[in-house]
Design an enzyme around this catalytic site. Structure first.
Site, PDB file in Angstrom:
ATOM      1  NE  ARG A 159      35.329  44.938 -21.130  1.00  0.00           N
ATOM      2  CZ  ARG A 159      35.315  43.670 -21.504  1.00  0.00           C
ATOM      3  NH1 ARG A 159      35.065  42.730 -20.612  1.00  0.00           N
ATOM      4  NH2 ARG A 159      35.545  43.326 -22.750  1.00  0.00           N
ATOM      5  CB  SER A 198      37.046  51.686 -27.531  1.00  0.00           C
ATOM      6  OG  SER A 198      36.769  50.336 -27.193  1.00  0.00           O
ATOM      7  CE  LYS A 256      25.356  39.963 -30.584  1.00  0.00           C
ATOM      8  NZ  LYS A 256      25.555  41.388 -30.262  1.00  0.00           N
ATOM      9  CB  SER A 311      20.601  41.473 -33.173  1.00  0.00           C
ATOM     10  OG  SER A 311      20.425  40.077 -33.165  1.00  0.00           O
ATOM     11  N   GLY A 323      35.809  48.510 -33.718  1.00  0.00           N
ATOM     12  CA  GLY A 323      34.926  47.883 -34.701  1.00  0.00           C
ATOM     13  C   GLY A 323      33.718  48.707 -35.138  1.00  0.00           C
ATOM     14  CE1 TYR A 370      27.789  37.474 -31.087  1.00  0.00           C
ATOM     15  CE2 TYR A 370      26.837  36.544 -33.091  1.00  0.00           C
ATOM     16  CZ  TYR A 370      27.361  37.623 -32.402  1.00  0.00           C
ATOM     17  OH  TYR A 370      27.446  38.846 -33.028  1.00  0.00           O
ATOM     18  N   GLY A 377      30.741  50.212 -26.547  1.00  0.00           N
ATOM     19  CA  GLY A 377      31.669  49.514 -27.438  1.00  0.00           C
ATOM     20  C   GLY A 377      32.203  50.449 -28.516  1.00  0.00           C
TER      21      GLY A 377
END
Ligand code: NAP
Length: 270
Positions: A63, A40, A188, A170, A42, A184, A38
């Site tokens: 992705r 790419s 987590k 998390s 935030g 969600y 992840g």
């Protein structure tokens, strides 16, 4: 009475002293290989940038190829003189063999993974009744199985090196279940169970595991989560404020390098 109080206090202080001495020394990232899933967007991108600034060779996995290229260019601007960055497009949640192939290729170029940060994930906030049944599976795949796959693909070389760091993103909603986060929160909480068991297995190998519990953080993922979020969830979340991804990244990298098991933000998180 006085003497028993004194003895208990002394034993406690001795315990705290010994626990402090047993903690591993804080590691550094200079010339180490850091993989950020992840990476790419935030929080993951902020972690990748910080790792580059600290002298690491950085691999990012996600992705969307265009966003990966844009993030790679941004990270390039933060590298130390001999630092390198590479990216791989892969869906981490589905096929373990694809993930393993990417990590193997990444290691061939940048050497064994020292730090893996599992930031890939997504969120949907609705009441349980309004959530489609398929969302529970989707979030488990994106948030939990992505982390399982990336960790399985990286852990052998950490054990071989007898050194490493694994971080799981998390959430504050992974510390306590919250209104609007039934799907969600569950995904987590799963990461937390995984992290606790893994830390027990990895301790003899000098591999430290960290679970991070950030509150709301201003990222593209957070903006997406706002769509359709129940009013009650908004009100609860507002009490913890909105953090910058750079601040969250800083805490996470620092805690992981110190070998802390939990990484939290501020008094609420504690
Ligand atoms: N922002 C917050 O308020 C907050 C608070 C607490 C915890 N967190 C957690 O922190 C992590 C990062 O959140 P964020 O807000 O920074 O998210 P974000 O901006 O949406 O970034 C998510 C990243 O994960 C990648 N990703 C998602 N699913 C993937 C998959 N199946 N395979 C590979 N890559 C995938 C995305 O790229 P592609 O879509 O191109 O694959 C993107 O790079 C998440 O695990 C999130 O749950 C966020």
């Amino acid at each position: 009475m006085f003497w028993s109080f004194l003895i208990v206090t002394l034993v406690l202080l001795l315990f705290i002293y010994i626990a402090g001495r047993l903690k591993p020394k804080s590691a550094t990232l200079a010339q180490k290989h850091v993989v950020v899933t992840g990476g790419s967007s935030g929080i993951g991108k902020a972690i990748a940038v910080l790792a580059a600034q600290q002298g690491a060779n950085v691999t990012i996995l996600a992705r969307n190829k265009l966003r990966l290229e844009e993030a790679k260019t941004e990270i390039q601007g933060h590298l130390k003189p001999n630092g390198k960055v590479q990216s791989f497009s892969v869906d981490l949640s589905t096929n373990y063999d694809d993930v393993k192939k990417c990590v193997t290729e990444a290691e061939e170029k940048f050497g064994p993974v020292f730090m893996l940060v599992n930031s890939a994930g997504t969120s949907v906030s609705r009441s349980f009744q309004d959530l489609d049944a398929s969302e529970f599976k989707k979030l488990m795949e994106a948030n939990y199985y992505s982390a399982v796959n990336a960790t399985k693909a990286s852990i052998d070389s950490m054990v071989e090196q007898q050194a490493g760091r694994v971080v799981f993103l998390s959430s504050q909603a992974g510390q306590i279940g919250l209104f609007g986060f039934s799907a969600y929160s569950a995904s987590k909480f799963a990461l937390r169970g995984l992290a606790e068991a893994l830390q027990m297995e990895m301790t003899p190998h000098n591999v430290r595991v960290t679970v991070a519990f950030p509150p709301d953080t201003d990222t593209p993922g957070f903006q997406h989560e706002l769509q359709g979020k129940p009013k009650e969830t908004m009100l609860i979340s507002e009490t913890a404020g909105l953090l910058k991804p750079q601040d969250v990244a800083h805490t996470i990298i620092s805690d992981s390098l110190k070998g802390e098991f939990t990484s939290y933000q501020g008094i609420d998180g504690w």
